[in-house]
Design a protein around this motif. Structure first.
Motif, PDB file in Angstrom:
ATOM      1  N   THR A   6     -25.100   4.671   7.040  1.00  0.00           N
ATOM      2  CA  THR A   6     -25.196   3.212   7.031  1.00  0.00           C
ATOM      3  C   THR A   6     -24.410   2.622   8.193  1.00  0.00           C
ATOM      4  O   THR A   6     -24.514   1.434   8.476  1.00  0.00           O
ATOM      5  N   ARG A   7     -23.602   3.443   8.843  1.00  0.00           N
ATOM      6  CA  ARG A   7     -22.845   3.056  10.034  1.00  0.00           C
ATOM      7  C   ARG A   7     -22.653   4.305  10.867  1.00  0.00           C
ATOM      8  O   ARG A   7     -22.856   5.420  10.371  1.00  0.00           O
ATOM      9  N   PRO A   8     -22.264   4.186  12.132  1.00  0.00           N
ATOM     10  CA  PRO A   8     -22.066   5.395  12.935  1.00  0.00           C
ATOM     11  C   PRO A   8     -20.950   6.265  12.361  1.00  0.00           C
ATOM     12  O   PRO A   8     -20.064   5.781  11.647  1.00  0.00           O
ATOM     13  N   ILE A   9     -20.995   7.545  12.690  1.00  0.00           N
ATOM     14  CA  ILE A   9     -19.918   8.459  12.331  1.00  0.00           C
ATOM     15  C   ILE A   9     -19.549   9.265  13.565  1.00  0.00           C
ATOM     16  O   ILE A   9     -20.430   9.719  14.308  1.00  0.00           O
ATOM     17  N   CYS A  10     -18.253   9.411  13.802  1.00  0.00           N
ATOM     18  CA  CYS A  10     -17.754  10.151  14.962  1.00  0.00           C
ATOM     19  C   CYS A  10     -17.125  11.454  14.513  1.00  0.00           C
ATOM     20  O   CYS A  10     -16.109  11.459  13.803  1.00  0.00           O
ATOM     21  N   PHE A  11     -17.743  12.556  14.900  1.00  0.00           N
ATOM     22  CA  PHE A  11     -17.128  13.868  14.728  1.00  0.00           C
ATOM     23  C   PHE A  11     -16.201  14.072  15.922  1.00  0.00           C
ATOM     24  O   PHE A  11     -16.584  13.793  17.055  1.00  0.00           O
ATOM     25  N   VAL A  34     -22.748   9.885  16.073  1.00  0.00           N
ATOM     26  CA  VAL A  34     -24.110   9.876  15.535  1.00  0.00           C
ATOM     27  C   VAL A  34     -24.365   8.490  14.938  1.00  0.00           C
ATOM     28  O   VAL A  34     -23.574   8.000  14.121  1.00  0.00           O
ATOM     29  N   TYR A  35     -25.471   7.868  15.338  1.00  0.00           N
ATOM     30  CA  TYR A  35     -25.813   6.533  14.868  1.00  0.00           C
ATOM     31  C   TYR A  35     -26.820   6.605  13.716  1.00  0.00           C
ATOM     32  O   TYR A  35     -27.565   7.593  13.583  1.00  0.00           O
ATOM     33  N   PRO A  36     -26.877   5.563  12.886  1.00  0.00           N
ATOM     34  CA  PRO A  36     -27.842   5.559  11.771  1.00  0.00           C
ATOM     35  C   PRO A  36     -29.289   5.740  12.200  1.00  0.00           C
ATOM     36  O   PRO A  36     -30.101   6.290  11.446  1.00  0.00           O
ATOM     37  N   ASN A  37     -29.621   5.296  13.409  1.00  0.00           N
ATOM     38  CA  ASN A  37     -31.017   5.436  13.881  1.00  0.00           C
ATOM     39  C   ASN A  37     -31.302   6.816  14.472  1.00  0.00           C
ATOM     40  O   ASN A  37     -32.396   7.063  14.967  1.00  0.00           O
ATOM     41  N   GLY A  38     -30.308   7.704  14.433  1.00  0.00           N
ATOM     42  CA  GLY A  38     -30.498   9.059  14.940  1.00  0.00           C
ATOM     43  C   GLY A  38     -30.026   9.268  16.365  1.00  0.00           C
ATOM     44  O   GLY A  38     -29.961  10.412  16.830  1.00  0.00           O
ATOM     45  N   ASN A  39     -29.702   8.204  17.077  1.00  0.00           N
ATOM     46  CA  ASN A  39     -29.179   8.360  18.433  1.00  0.00           C
ATOM     47  C   ASN A  39     -27.819   9.053  18.406  1.00  0.00           C
ATOM     48  O   ASN A  39     -27.068   8.937  17.435  1.00  0.00           O
ATOM     49  N   LYS A  40     -27.496   9.733  19.485  1.00  0.00           N
ATOM     50  CA  LYS A  40     -26.253  10.481  19.566  1.00  0.00           C
ATOM     51  C   LYS A  40     -25.655  10.322  20.957  1.00  0.00           C
ATOM     52  O   LYS A  40     -26.368  10.157  21.932  1.00  0.00           O
ATOM     53  N   GLU A  41     -24.334  10.361  21.022  1.00  0.00           N
ATOM     54  CA  GLU A  41     -23.644  10.404  22.315  1.00  0.00           C
ATOM     55  C   GLU A  41     -22.397  11.259  22.176  1.00  0.00           C
ATOM     56  O   GLU A  41     -21.811  11.367  21.102  1.00  0.00           O
ATOM     57  N   SER A  42     -22.011  11.889  23.278  1.00  0.00           N
ATOM     58  CA  SER A  42     -20.868  12.802  23.257  1.00  0.00           C
ATOM     59  C   SER A  42     -20.004  12.588  24.488  1.00  0.00           C
ATOM     60  O   SER A  42     -20.520  12.414  25.592  1.00  0.00           O
ATOM     61  N   LYS A  43     -18.701  12.582  24.279  1.00  0.00           N
ATOM     62  CA  LYS A  43     -17.759  12.463  25.390  1.00  0.00           C
ATOM     63  C   LYS A  43     -16.576  13.390  25.153  1.00  0.00           C
ATOM     64  O   LYS A  43     -16.108  13.539  24.027  1.00  0.00           O
TER      65      LYS A  43
END
Length: 256
Positions: A6-11, A34-43
């Protein structure tokens, strides 16, 4: 199984100078969002800890003083890091007991006001330990049937943790694919601060978990021994523990 969010989660995962939350520093941090819409970003950032990295720590994660000598300090990176996680729940492997407390210390030291009031945390290690009792590498092999290459690299450990959680949801049908439910499942105890110096009793009241006042209500101790608050503030307790105790003291003063 993909995560229901329901909101982004950061591993995230940290490599550090040691395991003392109050004293040690971050030398590498990797965040996979990881975003609710399935988008992802990594840094991933290497960090100059501003203190020497002990040889025994370098032996674990391979990061030497020379490697980070010209990297930015955590304070210089704190804005970017906080912007990435500020709207998100958090997840990691042993994150409730180590990574989140240490990250909180670094952010507070950098004068970034961080807390967990409006977010939850999911500790993938707790799910693993409650179900299988193994290590991260063994968890990755067990759940994902893959060998963890570059263990103790923050990026590799972070990605493995994300894959493990998805595999755990596939394997254990009694685990709900919901971040709040997973956070409740992975909570070990009702700690008020990250380090566990302050907990909640069965009535939901803050109590000390250590020392001569172990089990006593924080507010009662501050009433009977006002100097105890000052002693904690001047001792080497985590900054977040001091912040929580300050809030309790101010709350007590405001209700008088």
């Amino acid at each position: 199984m993909e995560l229901k969010l329901t909101r982004p989660i950061c591993f995230f995962d940290l490599e550090t100078t040691g395991i003392d939350v109050a004293k040690d520093r971050i030398v590498e941090i990797s965040i996979f969002k990881v975003y609710p819409n399935g988008n992802k970003e990594s840094k991933t950032w290497l960090v100059n800890p501003t203190i020497p990295i002990p040889p025994q720590a370098t032996a674990v994660h391979g990061i030497s003083n020379e490697k980070v000598a010209n990297e930015p300090t955590f304070k210089e990176l704190s804005g970017q890091i906080h912007n990435m996680i500020k709207d998100s729940d958090l997840a990691g492997f042993n994150s409730d007991r180590f990574d989140i407390p240490l990250l909180a210390e670094e952010l507070l030291r950098a004068e970034v006001d961080f807390d967990m009031k409006n977010r939850v945390s999911v500790d993938v290690q707790t799910i693993f330990h409650k179900k299988e009792e193994r290590t991260l590498s063994a968890a990755y092999k067990f759940y994902c049937n893959q060998s963890l290459e570059n263990a103790h690299s923050a990026e590799a450990d972070t990605m493995a943790t994300y894959e493990i959680l998805k595999a755990q949801l596939d394997r254990y049908t009694d685990l709900e694919n919901d971040m709040k439910a997973l956070a409740e499942f992975t909570t070990r105890k009702k700690s008020v601060d990250f380090a566990g110096f302050i907990a909640l009793n069965d009535k939901g009241q803050e109590i000390f978990t250590f020392g001569k006042h172990k089990g006593a209500l924080v507010e009662d101790v501050f009433d009977k021994e006002p100097g105890y608050f000052g002693w904690i503030q001047n001792a080497e307790f985590p900054l977040y523990t001091k912040k929580v105790l300050t809030a309790i003291k101010l709350r007590k003063l405001n209700t008088k």
